[in-house]
Scaffold this active site. Sequence first.
Site, PDB file in Angstrom:
ATOM      1  N   GLY A 219       0.840  -1.196   0.000  1.00 28.81           N
ATOM      2  CA  GLY A 219       0.000   0.000   0.000  1.00 28.81           C
ATOM      3  C   GLY A 219       0.868   1.236   0.000  1.00 28.81           C
ATOM      4  O   GLY A 219       2.033   1.206  -0.424  1.00 28.81           O
ATOM      5  N   GLU A 242       5.664  -3.272   0.947  1.00 26.94           N
ATOM      6  CA  GLU A 242       5.763  -2.991  -0.498  1.00 26.94           C
ATOM      7  C   GLU A 242       4.994  -1.695  -0.704  1.00 26.94           C
ATOM      8  O   GLU A 242       3.759  -1.688  -0.656  1.00 26.94           O
ATOM      9  CB  GLU A 242       5.112  -4.112  -1.328  1.00 26.94           C
ATOM     10  CG  GLU A 242       5.482  -5.539  -0.912  1.00 26.94           C
ATOM     11  CD  GLU A 242       6.957  -5.851  -1.042  1.00 26.94           C
ATOM     12  OE1 GLU A 242       7.654  -5.181  -1.825  1.00 26.94           O
ATOM     13  OE2 GLU A 242       7.431  -6.751  -0.325  1.00 26.94           O
ATOM     14  N   CYS A 276       1.797   0.976  -8.956  1.00 23.78           N
ATOM     15  CA  CYS A 276       2.898   1.487  -8.145  1.00 23.78           C
ATOM     16  C   CYS A 276       4.122   1.764  -9.003  1.00 23.78           C
ATOM     17  O   CYS A 276       4.960   2.583  -8.656  1.00 23.78           O
ATOM     18  CB  CYS A 276       3.232   0.486  -7.050  1.00 23.78           C
ATOM     19  SG  CYS A 276       3.681  -1.123  -7.699  1.00 23.78           S
TER      20      CYS A 276
HETATM   21  N1  NAD Z   1       5.158  -1.802  -4.101  1.00 27.10           N
HETATM   22  C1  NAD Z   1       4.116  -2.536  -4.446  1.00 27.10           C
HETATM   23  O1  NAD Z   1       4.218  -3.734  -4.669  1.00 27.10           O
HETATM   24  C2  NAD Z   1       2.762  -1.898  -4.576  1.00 27.10           C
HETATM   25  C3  NAD Z   1       1.778  -2.571  -5.308  1.00 27.10           C
HETATM   26  C4  NAD Z   1       0.501  -2.005  -5.398  1.00 27.10           C
HETATM   27  C5  NAD Z   1       0.234  -0.783  -4.786  1.00 27.10           C
HETATM   28  N2  NAD Z   1       1.221  -0.155  -4.100  1.00 27.10           N
HETATM   29  C6  NAD Z   1       0.961   1.157  -3.486  1.00 27.10           C
HETATM   30  O2  NAD Z   1      -0.309   1.129  -2.832  1.00 27.10           O
HETATM   31  C7  NAD Z   1      -0.896   2.430  -2.851  1.00 27.10           C
HETATM   32  C8  NAD Z   1      -2.294   2.354  -3.410  1.00 27.10           C
HETATM   33  O3  NAD Z   1      -3.073   1.466  -2.657  1.00 27.10           O
HETATM   34  P1  NAD Z   1      -4.069   1.932  -1.498  1.00 27.10           P
HETATM   35  O4  NAD Z   1      -4.603   3.297  -1.802  1.00 27.10           O
HETATM   36  O5  NAD Z   1      -5.016   0.819  -1.300  1.00 27.10           O
HETATM   37  O6  NAD Z   1      -3.085   2.047  -0.256  1.00 27.10           O
HETATM   38  P2  NAD Z   1      -3.436   2.348   1.271  1.00 27.10           P
HETATM   39  O7  NAD Z   1      -2.150   2.467   1.993  1.00 27.10           O
HETATM   40  O8  NAD Z   1      -4.403   3.459   1.392  1.00 27.10           O
HETATM   41  O9  NAD Z   1      -4.239   1.046   1.763  1.00 27.10           O
HETATM   42  C9  NAD Z   1      -3.659  -0.229   1.675  1.00 27.10           C
HETATM   43  C10 NAD Z   1      -4.250  -1.122   2.760  1.00 27.10           C
HETATM   44  O10 NAD Z   1      -3.922  -0.599   4.032  1.00 27.10           O
HETATM   45  C11 NAD Z   1      -5.088  -0.443   4.829  1.00 27.10           C
HETATM   46  N3  NAD Z   1      -4.902   0.763   5.647  1.00 27.10           N
HETATM   47  C12 NAD Z   1      -5.061   2.045   5.256  1.00 27.10           C
HETATM   48  N4  NAD Z   1      -4.744   2.883   6.273  1.00 27.10           N
HETATM   49  C13 NAD Z   1      -4.379   2.097   7.314  1.00 27.10           C
HETATM   50  C14 NAD Z   1      -3.944   2.368   8.640  1.00 27.10           C
HETATM   51  N5  NAD Z   1      -3.847   3.603   9.116  1.00 27.10           N
HETATM   52  N6  NAD Z   1      -3.628   1.316   9.434  1.00 27.10           N
HETATM   53  C15 NAD Z   1      -3.719   0.059   8.983  1.00 27.10           C
HETATM   54  N7  NAD Z   1      -4.141  -0.263   7.737  1.00 27.10           N
HETATM   55  C16 NAD Z   1      -4.478   0.741   6.908  1.00 27.10           C
HETATM   56  C17 NAD Z   1      -6.225  -0.316   3.831  1.00 27.10           C
HETATM   57  O11 NAD Z   1      -7.427  -0.712   4.426  1.00 27.10           O
HETATM   58  C18 NAD Z   1      -5.771  -1.231   2.709  1.00 27.10           C
HETATM   59  O12 NAD Z   1      -6.128  -2.565   2.963  1.00 27.10           O
HETATM   60  C19 NAD Z   1       0.031   3.268  -3.713  1.00 27.10           C
HETATM   61  O13 NAD Z   1       0.895   3.982  -2.875  1.00 27.10           O
HETATM   62  C20 NAD Z   1       0.805   2.224  -4.514  1.00 27.10           C
HETATM   63  O14 NAD Z   1       2.044   2.680  -4.992  1.00 27.10           O
HETATM   64  C21 NAD Z   1       2.464  -0.677  -3.975  1.00 27.10           C
HETATM   65  O1  LIG Z   2       0.851  -1.610  -8.623  1.00 25.28           O
HETATM   66  C1  LIG Z   2       1.813  -2.308  -8.489  1.00 25.28           C
HETATM   67  C2  LIG Z   2       2.044  -3.572  -9.244  1.00 25.28           C
HETATM   68  C3  LIG Z   2       2.490  -3.277 -10.636  1.00 25.28           C
HETATM   69  C4  LIG Z   2       2.916  -4.448 -11.471  1.00 25.28           C
HETATM   70  N1  LIG Z   2       3.809  -5.322 -10.751  1.00 25.28           N
HETATM   71  C5  LIG Z   2       3.792  -6.663 -10.821  1.00 25.28           C
HETATM   72  O2  LIG Z   2       2.984  -7.265 -11.494  1.00 25.28           O
HETATM   73  C6  LIG Z   2       4.815  -7.415  -9.990  1.00 25.28           C
HETATM   74  C7  LIG Z   2       5.204  -8.737 -10.530  1.00 25.28           C
HETATM   75  C8  LIG Z   2       4.828  -9.878  -9.624  1.00 25.28           C
HETATM   76  O3  LIG Z   2       4.821  -9.704  -8.405  1.00 25.28           O
HETATM   77  O4  LIG Z   2       4.501 -10.961 -10.126  1.00 25.28           O
HETATM   78  C9  LIG Z   2       3.651  -3.824 -12.659  1.00 25.28           C
HETATM   79  O5  LIG Z   2       4.895  -3.847 -12.676  1.00 25.28           O
HETATM   80  O6  LIG Z   2       3.006  -3.260 -13.535  1.00 25.28           O
END
Ligand code: NAD
Ligand SMILES: O=CCC[C@H](NC(=O)CCC(=O)O)C(=O)O
Length: 476
Positions: A219, A242, A276
């Site tokens: 997140g 992540e 992300c």
């Molecule tokens: N690096 C990665 O692999 C990856 C992949 C996908 C998304 N992301 C990131 O995720 C974000 C988008 O997703 P989002 O908007 O759902 O993120 P978010 O941080 O708002 O929420 C993610 C999860 O955390 C929970 N959450 C939110 N606030 C919380 C708190 N204060 N305490 C405990 N839990 C809490 C939410 O209910 C949700 O399940 C972007 O920043 C994106 O870059 C990262």
């Molecule tokens: O939003 C974040 C995920 C983006 C996506 N990443 C993957 O699919 C990771 C690969 C894996 O875990 O299998 C992307 O790169 O577009």
Amino acid sequence: MNYINGIWQKGSGESFASRNPVTDEILWQGSAADTEDIHRAFDTAAKAQSSWCSRSWEERADILRCFAELAEQHCNTLAKAISDEVGKPLWDAMTEAKVVASKCDITIEAYQRLRDETEVSTSTLNGRVVYRPLGVVGVIGPFNFPAHIANGQIVPALLAGNSVIFKPSELTPYVAKLMVELWEKAGLPPGVLNLVQGGVPTSQAILAAPQLRGLFFTGSRATGVKLREALTHRLEVLLALELGGNNPLIVHQPADIDDAVDKVIKSAYLTSGQRCTCARRLILTGDAQPILDRLVEQTSKITVGRPSDVPEPFMGSLINANAVDNVLRFQSQLSSQGGIPLLLSQRLPIGEAFVSPGIIDVTLCSARSDEEVFGPLLQVVRVADLDAAIREANATQYGLAAGIVCRERMCFDRFKNQVKAGLINWNLPTTGASGRLPFGGIGQSGNYRPAGYHAINFCHVPIAEVEALPEGAETK
Ligand SMILES: NC(=O)c1ccc[n+]([C@@H]2O[C@H](COP(=O)([O-])OP(=O)(O)OC[C@H]3O[C@@H](n4cnc5c(N)ncnc54)[C@H](O)[C@@H]3O)[C@@H](O)[C@H]2O)c1
Ligand SMILES: O=CCC[C@H](NC(=O)CCC(=O)O)C(=O)O
């Protein structure tokens, strides 16, 4: 409904619903898991874990394969659910649904390849590495990949012998429910995977559970920081974060302008900028005008629309109207700081959650914010040369994805040796990472526990097992 100990049951927390961001149709409604529900989930998960981890890993792998087969069979249903709940066009949702199945074989391969099988022997002892699961782990997922991202942590966690408490985003309970139904059908024993729906209070109850031994979170950075703080004194809990990024993409002396622009568009606007790995900053060296002209021309042609449109659009909606507000607020802020909009991102009349892709030149901005804007807004920075471009790329607290589009390998070599990121690409979009490589960021994008192929590494602990040899016995 929550799924605890193999039984679908109503939560005792507050009720909430998930709506299709395009049609406003209710897709899921129910009650969040409260503290009592979470206690029950952990008790049951702890009991189930001891028999789950006593099975051989091959037996566990068989259940993963069953799940993969079901995920393949139900790929269309899953893709439709992702599209309905997140607003992705069906072609985009389908790419997510497909990797749910393929993740299983990849994880089984990673499990076999990444474990260190070292044995040490002396005349008096034999020692070896053995792997133990952590125990009960929590998986807290984001909204943007409601199936694939959580699946990328649930699958290795289960294979390694852990039991799982899965809390999806409160914005995507419907997809999570479908995913867990597939595990149920696959024959996963009751209690090994538990689904608890809800928002922050549900997460907090998970964090407070004494049986928690691992927390795998995907997140935003802001939430990641809160989780780390909440677990400061819980040294027994392995935390894998992540998080987001403010990802740079450099275009430097490209071989072909059209091709470079195509890569920029796939980096910045895929999934409406809600990946992300999306490029947030485009860094252009030298005379940027020809590339910018072409980029603006091509971006203004991007189709944005309902998943049901024929032909399907390139971009669907954002997750909700608030997400559009955030993009527009950020764009206004940059403009007031000296940013020059080259293509204005605008809310579209087809629905509150739709926004057009934007490009803003922030080269002369008084203060460039290092925020992750989770939507289709690309910031352009013009610089003189490659050294300045790399400096600019590194001007971020984050370190998730970084890319360069350039003709010369020598330039890529300079870039890759200096850029600070966990994913480094040459002549590729920043999006679309490989599942066969580590996937994670450095700096403020995580805590050095990359997922992807390497997720298995944080799902178990290597233990040193040493036995004394009876005198005169032969060593191995
Ligand atoms: N690096 C990665 O692999 C990856 C992949 C996908 C998304 N992301 C990131 O995720 C974000 C988008 O997703 P989002 O908007 O759902 O993120 P978010 O941080 O708002 O929420 C993610 C999860 O955390 C929970 N959450 C939110 N606030 C919380 C708190 N204060 N305490 C405990 N839990 C809490 C939410 O209910 C949700 O399940 C972007 O920043 C994106 O870059 C990262
Ligand atoms: O939003 C974040 C995920 C983006 C996506 N990443 C993957 O699919 C990771 C690969 C894996 O875990 O299998 C992307 O790169 O577009």
